[in-house]
Design a protein around this motif. Sequence first.
Motif, short mmCIF file in Angstrom:
data_model
loop_
_atom_site.label_atom_id
_atom_site.label_comp_id
_atom_site.label_asym_id
_atom_site.label_seq_id
_atom_site.Cartn_x
_atom_site.Cartn_y
_atom_site.Cartn_z
N THR A 59 0.74 -1.37 -0.02
CA THR A 59 -0.05 -0.32 0.19
C THR A 59 0.94 1.71 0.11
N LYS A 60 0.04 1.98 -0.31
CA LYS A 60 0.90 3.62 -0.50
C LYS A 60 1.41 4.06 1.13
N SER A 61 0.87 3.87 1.83
CA SER A 61 1.59 4.14 3.51
C SER A 61 2.38 3.37 4.10
N GLU A 62 2.67 1.74 3.45
CA GLU A 62 3.38 0.84 3.56
C GLU A 62 4.73 1.40 3.13
N GLN A 63 4.32 2.33 1.92
CA GLN A 63 6.00 2.58 1.09
C GLN A 63 6.09 3.42 1.62
N ARG A 64 5.11 4.35 2.32
CA ARG A 64 6.10 5.87 2.58
C ARG A 64 6.85 5.44 4.05
N ALA A 65 6.70 4.12 4.77
CA ALA A 65 7.37 3.98 5.91
C ALA A 65 8.85 3.25 5.43
N VAL A 66 8.52 1.92 4.47
CA VAL A 66 9.33 1.50 4.30
C VAL A 66 10.72 2.27 3.53
N HIS A 67 10.14 3.55 2.59
CA HIS A 67 11.07 4.49 2.33
C HIS A 67 11.97 5.48 3.17
N GLY A 68 11.13 5.83 4.34
CA GLY A 68 12.19 6.76 5.38
C GLY A 68 12.93 5.23 5.92
N VAL A 69 12.56 4.65 6.54
CA VAL A 69 12.88 3.43 7.12
C VAL A 69 14.68 3.23 6.34
N ALA A 71 15.96 5.11 3.73
CA ALA A 71 16.79 6.29 3.62
C ALA A 71 17.73 6.28 4.68
N ARG A 72 16.74 5.75 6.14
CA ARG A 72 17.73 6.06 6.70
C ARG A 72 18.53 4.82 6.89
N PHE A 73 18.52 3.82 6.57
CA PHE A 73 19.30 2.65 6.83
C PHE A 73 20.73 3.20 5.76
N ILE A 74 20.06 3.43 4.48
CA ILE A 74 21.13 3.27 3.79
C ILE A 74 22.55 4.48 4.21
N ARG A 75 22.03 5.33 4.70
CA ARG A 75 23.12 6.30 4.96
C ARG A 75 23.44 5.96 7.02
N THR A 76 23.34 5.30 7.04
CA THR A 76 23.23 5.35 8.56
C THR A 76 24.47 4.08 8.53
N ALA A 77 23.65 2.71 8.21
CA ALA A 77 24.61 0.99 7.89
C ALA A 77 25.19 0.97 6.63
N VAL A 78 24.56 1.19 5.67
CA VAL A 78 25.38 1.51 4.27
C VAL A 78 26.67 1.83 3.95
N ALA A 79 26.49 3.38 4.25
CA ALA A 79 27.56 4.67 4.08
C ALA A 79 28.55 4.76 5.40
N PRO A 114 30.10 3.37 -0.02
CA PRO A 114 30.13 5.36 0.30
C PRO A 114 28.62 5.95 -0.60
N ALA A 115 27.71 5.35 -0.22
CA ALA A 115 26.29 5.91 -0.96
C ALA A 115 25.84 7.03 -1.02
N LEU A 116 25.61 8.20 -2.30
CA LEU A 116 25.63 9.51 -2.59
C LEU A 116 23.97 9.50 -1.80
N HIS A 117 24.30 11.21 -0.85
CA HIS A 117 22.49 11.05 -0.88
C HIS A 117 21.90 11.74 -2.00
N ARG A 118 21.58 10.96 -3.08
CA ARG A 118 21.14 11.24 -3.83
C ARG A 118 19.26 10.37 -3.93
N GLY A 119 18.72 10.12 -4.01
CA GLY A 119 17.26 9.18 -4.13
C GLY A 119 17.28 7.67 -3.53
N LEU A 120 18.19 8.73 -2.18
CA LEU A 120 18.13 7.78 -0.68
C LEU A 120 16.40 6.73 -0.57
N GLY A 121 16.10 5.72 -0.52
CA GLY A 121 14.92 5.14 0.14
C GLY A 121 14.52 4.88 -1.41
N GLN A 122 14.75 5.11 -2.39
CA GLN A 122 13.35 4.35 -3.51
C GLN A 122 14.05 3.33 -4.22
#
Length: 276
Positions: A59-69, A71-79, A114-122
């Motif tokens: 669903t759309k609401s699940e997509q928004r929640a997954v997008h935020g999680v 994005a934060r995971f890529i920035r904090t854990a992956v990068a 080293p992920a660039l802060h571009r489109g994170l979470g998509q």
Amino acid sequence: MKILRSYRWRRRLLLFGLPLLIAGPLIYLGVSLSTPGNPGNANGPTVPNYKAPTPARFTKSEQRAVHGVLARFIRTAVAREDPASSWQLAAPSMKEGYSRKDWNRGDLPVVPYPALHRGLGQWDYVAYSYKRTVGLEVFLFPKPGSGYSALTADVELVKGRNGQWLVDYWMPKKFHGPPALAKSGGKAKAKKITRKAAGKRSHSPSKAKAAPPASAESDYRAPHASHWYWLLPIAILSLILLVPLGLGAAHWRRGRKAAREYEAWQASRTRSRDAA
């Protein structure tokens, strides 16, 4: 028993029976190992009371929640910008075997990038979507000057009991395009840097620095299959051919020797008869 008492029959049994004795087990093993299994059970043993998960709508609401999680995971854990903050974003199965102290200092089951802060979470597309589980394929851009190429990764997120989405699986899948070597500049500057690096390698190869890998695919070397396993069947087949040939040669030599002895005996008998 009469056959066994006969020298010729014993020799024939040895000539033809020994190759059959060696080739028989090989033929049996070849037929049994080449026979395909039951096509109705091609995926392994049957798991009792197993029910395949039912696909569910993402669903759309699940997509928004997954997008935020995500994005934060890529920035904090992956990068690796803040590994301590990614502890709350990982599922228990991912944190199994890792202490909080190890996780905080960057020792976690996620390949750094080293992920660039571009489109994170998509994500590019949804691989599968079940109730409380979703599989995605994400596309990441590298930071300028990192030496990495763009990356495609597979990720799975699960919904916890409190409704919070958590990352349960992360695995790089494929690198794309050239590496990001320069922090700024266009194609002309990139070509200039390439020529300069080539000149340094030609003049002082011992002092030249190795360029970072273009991608994980360039570093991969396909394993070469060993040819030693051919020695056993070749040796067995050689025995099947050489044993009859050796026995035949021995029989021929024995026959020639007997013929020479018989001729010598006949000659000596003739001489004694003539002398008498």
